[in-house]
Motif scaffolding. Structure first.
Motif, PDB file in Angstrom:
ATOM      1  N   GLN A   1       0.841  -0.869  -0.137  1.00 10.08           N
ATOM      2  CA  GLN A   1      -0.107   0.054  -0.007  1.00 10.08           C
ATOM      3  C   GLN A   1       0.835   1.095  -0.043  1.00 10.08           C
ATOM      4  O   GLN A   1       1.975   1.089   0.602  1.00 10.08           O
ATOM      5  CB  GLN A   1      -0.932   0.125   1.278  1.00 10.08           C
ATOM      6  N   TYR A   2       0.395   2.061  -0.769  1.00 10.94           N
ATOM      7  CA  TYR A   2       0.954   3.585  -0.866  1.00 10.94           C
ATOM      8  C   TYR A   2       0.103   4.718  -0.383  1.00 10.94           C
ATOM      9  O   TYR A   2      -1.043   4.406  -0.981  1.00 10.94           O
ATOM     10  CB  TYR A   2       1.930   3.781  -2.313  1.00 10.94           C
ATOM     11  N   LEU A   3       0.358   5.467   0.399  1.00 10.23           N
ATOM     12  CA  LEU A   3      -0.395   6.971   0.691  1.00 10.23           C
ATOM     13  C   LEU A   3       0.142   8.027  -0.400  1.00 10.23           C
ATOM     14  O   LEU A   3       1.536   8.240  -0.301  1.00 10.23           O
ATOM     15  CB  LEU A   3      -0.519   7.126   2.038  1.00 10.23           C
TER      16      LEU A   3
ATOM     17  N   ARG B   1      -5.125   6.291  -1.284  1.00  9.97           N
ATOM     18  CA  ARG B   1      -4.344   4.755  -0.771  1.00  9.97           C
ATOM     19  C   ARG B   1      -4.385   4.028  -2.016  1.00  9.97           C
ATOM     20  O   ARG B   1      -5.592   3.528  -2.274  1.00  9.97           O
ATOM     21  CB  ARG B   1      -4.900   4.203   0.524  1.00  9.97           C
ATOM     22  N   LEU B   2      -3.317   3.505  -2.380  1.00 10.97           N
ATOM     23  CA  LEU B   2      -3.305   2.590  -3.592  1.00 10.97           C
ATOM     24  C   LEU B   2      -2.595   1.177  -2.979  1.00 10.97           C
ATOM     25  O   LEU B   2      -1.890   1.368  -2.244  1.00 10.97           O
ATOM     26  CB  LEU B   2      -2.099   3.133  -4.524  1.00 10.97           C
ATOM     27  N   THR B   3      -3.426   0.072  -3.422  1.00  7.62           N
ATOM     28  CA  THR B   3      -3.113  -1.109  -3.095  1.00  7.62           C
ATOM     29  C   THR B   3      -2.749  -1.703  -4.423  1.00  7.62           C
ATOM     30  O   THR B   3      -3.331  -1.866  -5.213  1.00  7.62           O
ATOM     31  CB  THR B   3      -4.354  -1.789  -2.135  1.00  7.62           C
TER      32      THR B   3
ATOM     33  N   GLY C   1       2.476  -6.797  -8.091  1.00 12.09           N
ATOM     34  CA  GLY C   1       2.689  -5.205  -8.388  1.00 12.09           C
ATOM     35  C   GLY C   1       1.534  -4.907  -9.211  1.00 12.09           C
ATOM     36  O   GLY C   1       1.620  -3.626  -9.712  1.00 12.09           O
ATOM     37  N   ALA C   2       0.535  -5.556  -9.261  1.00 12.21           N
ATOM     38  CA  ALA C   2      -0.510  -5.367 -10.380  1.00 12.21           C
ATOM     39  C   ALA C   2      -1.410  -4.405  -9.424  1.00 12.21           C
ATOM     40  O   ALA C   2      -1.563  -4.455  -8.231  1.00 12.21           O
ATOM     41  CB  ALA C   2      -1.206  -6.537 -10.747  1.00 12.21           C
ATOM     42  N   PHE C   3      -2.365  -3.665 -10.005  1.00 14.76           N
ATOM     43  CA  PHE C   3      -3.168  -2.691  -9.451  1.00 14.76           C
ATOM     44  C   PHE C   3      -4.321  -3.396  -8.628  1.00 14.76           C
ATOM     45  O   PHE C   3      -4.929  -4.499  -9.357  1.00 14.76           O
ATOM     46  CB  PHE C   3      -3.883  -1.881 -10.444  1.00 14.76           C
ATOM     47  N   ALA C   4      -4.700  -3.102  -7.434  1.00 16.11           N
ATOM     48  CA  ALA C   4      -5.687  -3.978  -6.995  1.00 16.11           C
ATOM     49  C   ALA C   4      -6.872  -2.922  -6.293  1.00 16.11           C
ATOM     50  O   ALA C   4      -7.986  -3.558  -6.106  1.00 16.11           O
ATOM     51  CB  ALA C   4      -4.999  -4.635  -5.430  1.00 16.11           C
TER      52      ALA C   4
END
Length: 74
Positions: A4-6, A58-60, A65-68
């Motif tokens: 996860q990335y903020l 928030r990116l998961t 490494g694929a978009f969730a």
């Protein structure tokens, strides 16, 4: 293990319109960790407003490494 990335994202109304016109397809954001991530603007489309795009997200990503998922958190 999912990652996860903020990050914060801000795009003007004009830039969002360029997406609909097909002129731009991607945006590069800098996560709070300092990592730069290229994302398709299609993932942000639900968060576009008359003012453009504004907010914290928030990116998961999957283990590969694929978009969730992408969610607005503010």
């Amino acid at each position: 293990m999912k990652r996860q990335y903020l990050f914060s994202a801000f795009l003007s109304r004009e830039k969002c319109l360029l997406y609909y016109q097909g002129s731009i397809r991607y945006v590069v954001v800098t996560a709070d960790s300092g990592e730069r991530i290229q994302l398709g603007l299609k993932h942000f489309q639900p968060y576009f407003s008359a003012l453009g795009l504004r907010g914290r997200f928030r990116l998961t990503l999957t283990e590969n490494g694929a978009f969730a998922g992408l969610e607005q958190i503010n």
